[in-house]
Design a protein around this motif. Structure first.
Motif, PDB file in Angstrom:
ATOM      1  N   GLY A  58       0.837  -1.199   0.000  1.00  0.00           N
ATOM      2  CA  GLY A  58       0.000   0.000   0.000  1.00  0.00           C
ATOM      3  C   GLY A  58       0.870   1.246   0.000  1.00  0.00           C
ATOM      4  N   ASN A  59       0.629   2.136   0.961  1.00  0.00           N
ATOM      5  CA  ASN A  59       1.407   3.367   1.063  1.00  0.00           C
ATOM      6  C   ASN A  59       2.610   3.230   1.983  1.00  0.00           C
ATOM      7  N   ASP A  60       2.821   2.048   2.540  1.00  0.00           N
ATOM      8  CA  ASP A  60       3.930   1.808   3.461  1.00  0.00           C
ATOM      9  C   ASP A  60       5.093   1.210   2.683  1.00  0.00           C
ATOM     10  N   SER A  61       6.203   1.899   2.638  1.00  0.00           N
ATOM     11  CA  SER A  61       7.348   1.415   1.871  1.00  0.00           C
ATOM     12  C   SER A  61       8.651   1.731   2.587  1.00  0.00           C
ATOM     13  N   LYS A  62       9.674   0.962   2.247  1.00  0.00           N
ATOM     14  CA  LYS A  62      10.988   1.183   2.847  1.00  0.00           C
ATOM     15  C   LYS A  62      12.070   0.676   1.910  1.00  0.00           C
ATOM     16  N   SER A  63      13.193   1.357   1.937  1.00  0.00           N
ATOM     17  CA  SER A  63      14.351   0.976   1.131  1.00  0.00           C
ATOM     18  C   SER A  63      15.406   0.347   2.035  1.00  0.00           C
ATOM     19  N   PHE A  64      16.009  -0.747   1.575  1.00  0.00           N
ATOM     20  CA  PHE A  64      16.974  -1.484   2.374  1.00  0.00           C
ATOM     21  C   PHE A  64      18.330  -1.544   1.669  1.00  0.00           C
ATOM     22  N   ASP A  65      19.366  -1.571   2.476  1.00  0.00           N
ATOM     23  CA  ASP A  65      20.735  -1.445   1.988  1.00  0.00           C
ATOM     24  C   ASP A  65      21.316  -2.781   1.525  1.00  0.00           C
ATOM     25  N   PHE A  66      20.700  -3.375   0.522  1.00  0.00           N
ATOM     26  CA  PHE A  66      21.283  -4.553  -0.126  1.00  0.00           C
ATOM     27  C   PHE A  66      20.698  -4.692  -1.524  1.00  0.00           C
ATOM     28  N   GLY A  67      21.495  -5.256  -2.393  1.00  0.00           N
ATOM     29  CA  GLY A  67      21.080  -5.526  -3.763  1.00  0.00           C
ATOM     30  C   GLY A  67      21.946  -6.642  -4.302  1.00  0.00           C
ATOM     31  N   ILE A  68      21.729  -7.033  -5.538  1.00  0.00           N
ATOM     32  CA  ILE A  68      22.444  -8.191  -6.059  1.00  0.00           C
ATOM     33  C   ILE A  68      23.946  -7.932  -6.218  1.00  0.00           C
ATOM     34  N   ILE A  69      24.328  -6.704  -6.548  1.00  0.00           N
ATOM     35  CA  ILE A  69      25.754  -6.398  -6.680  1.00  0.00           C
ATOM     36  C   ILE A  69      26.402  -6.287  -5.315  1.00  0.00           C
ATOM     37  N   THR A  70      25.788  -5.514  -4.423  1.00  0.00           N
ATOM     38  CA  THR A  70      26.391  -5.297  -3.100  1.00  0.00           C
ATOM     39  C   THR A  70      26.387  -6.569  -2.269  1.00  0.00           C
ATOM     40  N   ALA A  71      25.417  -7.465  -2.487  1.00  0.00           N
ATOM     41  CA  ALA A  71      25.385  -8.721  -1.745  1.00  0.00           C
ATOM     42  C   ALA A  71      26.484  -9.673  -2.197  1.00  0.00           C
ATOM     43  N   ILE A  72      26.926  -9.511  -3.443  1.00  0.00           N
ATOM     44  CA  ILE A  72      28.063 -10.298  -3.932  1.00  0.00           C
ATOM     45  C   ILE A  72      29.368  -9.763  -3.368  1.00  0.00           C
ATOM     46  N   GLU A  73      29.451  -8.433  -3.256  1.00  0.00           N
ATOM     47  CA  GLU A  73      30.707  -7.804  -2.858  1.00  0.00           C
ATOM     48  C   GLU A  73      30.900  -7.725  -1.351  1.00  0.00           C
ATOM     49  N   SER A  74      29.832  -7.856  -0.556  1.00  0.00           N
ATOM     50  CA  SER A  74      29.963  -7.785   0.902  1.00  0.00           C
ATOM     51  C   SER A  74      28.805  -8.520   1.568  1.00  0.00           C
ATOM     52  N   ASP A  75      28.922  -8.753   2.869  1.00  0.00           N
ATOM     53  CA  ASP A  75      27.891  -9.466   3.620  1.00  0.00           C
ATOM     54  C   ASP A  75      26.715  -8.534   3.898  1.00  0.00           C
ATOM     55  N   LYS A  76      25.552  -8.881   3.379  1.00  0.00           N
ATOM     56  CA  LYS A  76      24.357  -8.060   3.567  1.00  0.00           C
ATOM     57  C   LYS A  76      23.266  -8.823   4.319  1.00  0.00           C
ATOM     58  N   SER A  77      23.660  -9.846   5.083  1.00  0.00           N
ATOM     59  CA  SER A  77      22.680 -10.674   5.777  1.00  0.00           C
ATOM     60  C   SER A  77      21.863  -9.882   6.787  1.00  0.00           C
ATOM     61  N   GLY A  78      22.493  -8.898   7.441  1.00  0.00           N
ATOM     62  CA  GLY A  78      21.775  -8.084   8.414  1.00  0.00           C
ATOM     63  C   GLY A  78      20.667  -7.271   7.777  1.00  0.00           C
ATOM     64  N   ALA A  79      20.967  -6.642   6.643  1.00  0.00           N
ATOM     65  CA  ALA A  79      19.974  -5.832   5.936  1.00  0.00           C
ATOM     66  C   ALA A  79      18.861  -6.705   5.381  1.00  0.00           C
ATOM     67  N   ILE A  80      19.207  -7.899   4.915  1.00  0.00           N
ATOM     68  CA  ILE A  80      18.198  -8.818   4.396  1.00  0.00           C
ATOM     69  C   ILE A  80      17.247  -9.245   5.516  1.00  0.00           C
ATOM     70  N   SER A  81      17.786  -9.499   6.704  1.00  0.00           N
ATOM     71  CA  SER A  81      16.947  -9.871   7.851  1.00  0.00           C
ATOM     72  C   SER A  81      16.000  -8.738   8.223  1.00  0.00           C
ATOM     73  N   GLN A  82      16.487  -7.507   8.176  1.00  0.00           N
ATOM     74  CA  GLN A  82      15.635  -6.350   8.469  1.00  0.00           C
ATOM     75  C   GLN A  82      14.489  -6.258   7.457  1.00  0.00           C
ATOM     76  N   ALA A  83      14.801  -6.499   6.193  1.00  0.00           N
ATOM     77  CA  ALA A  83      13.779  -6.433   5.145  1.00  0.00           C
ATOM     78  C   ALA A  83      12.728  -7.524   5.338  1.00  0.00           C
ATOM     79  N   LYS A  84      13.161  -8.720   5.708  1.00  0.00           N
ATOM     80  CA  LYS A  84      12.216  -9.806   5.942  1.00  0.00           C
ATOM     81  C   LYS A  84      11.299  -9.483   7.117  1.00  0.00           C
TER      82      LYS A  84
END
Length: 281
Positions: free
Chosen positions: A143-169
């Motif tokens: 709906g109108n609730d949205s958020k941007s998280f600090d991980f993507g396919i490039i950055t997840a390859i180049e560094s550990d983004k498990s924390g940001a992925i957990s926040q998104a989940k």
């Protein structure tokens, strides 16, 4: 007028026409892989990334021959220290003025583009979670609730983004949704391969509305880890990104059935411009 979305992995542009139904349909589209976030460091965008972006913009300007544009840039450029300098040169050379937008506005525009396509397809997505997995950030909205998280396919390859992925989940789990909508290059590529197509005969009309489940992502991973013709299947140097993207999306999809939509930020940007929808401050 043409709308341009310069992302952390791709540059996409489109021109749309208004249908009698009140929806918008794409009549010209452009997409190139530029890897904006590849090699991003404390100094900013890497030289080879800037060269790829410039080459793609030069091709777009030559091919589309447009008189005016609305252009935005996303996460890699929010992070890069040299973005302003780079975009000043782009404006001088090509006459295109890029605006770096927030993750929240990116999510709004993406949902606007997806909603337009969903109406054309006859899909009801009011109770759907939308996931836009990008190159350096991921936007999730309900709906109108949205958020941007600090991980993507490039950055997840180049560094550990498990924390940001957990926040998104955790953010996604707070919503009572009945379906998941996936947009961006990973789910649309999975849908493309599901139909036996490849990067060079990709068909957005066929991909739009395709239902995907866990097995489709697993099949894509297995295919790209063993195939000899990876570049033909998914484009040059994209196989590692698609595999990582599938691995990430599997964490969100679980046993749910999802719907892939090709439309996203660039379409939403065009529509917002036509409807004079401004970013809320």
């Amino acid at each position: 007028m043409i709308a341009i979305d310069l992302g952390s992995n791709t540059i996409r542009a489109c021109k749309m026409r208004l249908l009698d139904s009140g929806n918008f349909e794409c009549e010209y589209s452009f997409e190139r892989i530029v890897g904006s976030a590849r090699g991003l460091n404390h100094k900013g965008l890497a030289d080879d990334a800037m060269s790829r972006i410039r080459a793609a913009i030069s091709e777009l300007v030559s091919e589309a021959k447009f008189n005016s544009s609305t252009a935005v840039a996303t996460e890699a450029f929010r992070k890069a220290a040299n973005s302003d300098e780079f975009f000043a040169r782009i404006y001088d050379d090509f006459g295109i003025k890029f605006k770096i937008i927030s993750g929240e506005y990116e999510a709004f525009l993406t949902r606007l583009g997806v909603s337009n396509r969903a109406k054309i397809l006859g899909l009801k997505i009011d109770n759907s979670v939308l996931i836009d997995l990008g190159g350096a950030s991921t936007e999730i909205s309900f709906g109108n609730d949205s958020k941007s998280f600090d991980f993507g396919i490039i950055t997840a390859i180049e560094s550990d983004k498990s924390g940001a992925i957990s926040q998104a989940k955790s953010f996604m789990d707070k919503f009572k949704f009945n379906s998941i909508i996936l947009t961006s290059g990973v789910p649309t590529t999975v849908a493309c391969l599901k139909y036996g197509l490849n990067y060079y005969n990709y068909n957005a009309n066929l991909v739009n509305g395709t239902r995907l489940d866990k097995s489709d992502f697993i099949n894509t991973i297995n295919l790209l880890k063993t195939a000899f013709n990876k570049d033909e299947l998914v484009g040059k140097n994209r196989a590692d990104l698609i595999v990582k993207g599938c691995e990430i999306l599997l964490e969100f999809v679980g046993n749910s059935t999802c719907v892939a939509i090709d439309d996203g930020l660039r379409e939403g940007l065009f529509i917002a411009n036509q409807l004079n929808l401004k970013e809320k401050k």
